[in-house]
Design an enzyme around this catalytic site. Structure first.
Site, PDB file in Angstrom:
ATOM      1  CB  SER A  32      -0.925  -0.038   1.226  1.00 43.07           C
ATOM      2  OG  SER A  32      -1.868   0.995   1.157  1.00 43.07           O
ATOM      3  CE1 TYR A  46      -2.379   5.731  -4.768  1.00 41.83           C
ATOM      4  CE2 TYR A  46      -2.143   7.129  -2.838  1.00 41.83           C
ATOM      5  CZ  TYR A  46      -1.650   6.149  -3.671  1.00 41.83           C
ATOM      6  OH  TYR A  46      -0.413   5.593  -3.417  1.00 41.83           O
ATOM      7  CE  LYS A  50      -2.379   2.696  -3.113  1.00 38.63           C
ATOM      8  NZ  LYS A  50      -1.660   1.535  -3.623  1.00 38.63           N
TER       9      LYS A  50
END
Length: 67
Positions: A32, A46, A50
Site C-alpha cells: 500500500s 486514491y 489504500k
C-alpha cells in the site's frame, strides 16, 4: 483506480489462497502506501483504495492465521 488498487489485489489473493491453505504454507504481501494511514487533499479516491487495502490485509491476516 478502485479496480487497479483494490479489486485486482483481492482477486489475486482469492486465486491463490485455497492452494496456500491446502499446502499449509505461503505468504501474501499486500503493498500500500502512507495514504493508508491518512487522507490527502485532492487524492480522496486514491486514499480510499489504500485504506481499503489496509483493512483487507488486516482482516485477511486474522482469517487465515490458523492455516
Amino acid at each position: 483506480m478502485i479496480n487497479t488498487n483494490l479489486i485486482s489485489t483481492i482477486q489475486a489473493t482469492k486465486a491463490i489462497l485455497n492452494e496456500m491453505k491446502q499446502n499449509g504454507y505461503g505468504s501474501i504481501v499486500i503493498t500500500s502506501s502512507l495514504a493508508s494511514f491518512c487522507g490527502i487533499y485532492g487524492l480522496s479516491v486514491y486514499c480510499a483504495t489504500k485504506f481499503a487495502l489496509r483493512g483487507f490485509a488486516e482482516a485477511l491476516s486474522m482469517e487465515v492465521n490458523k492455516y
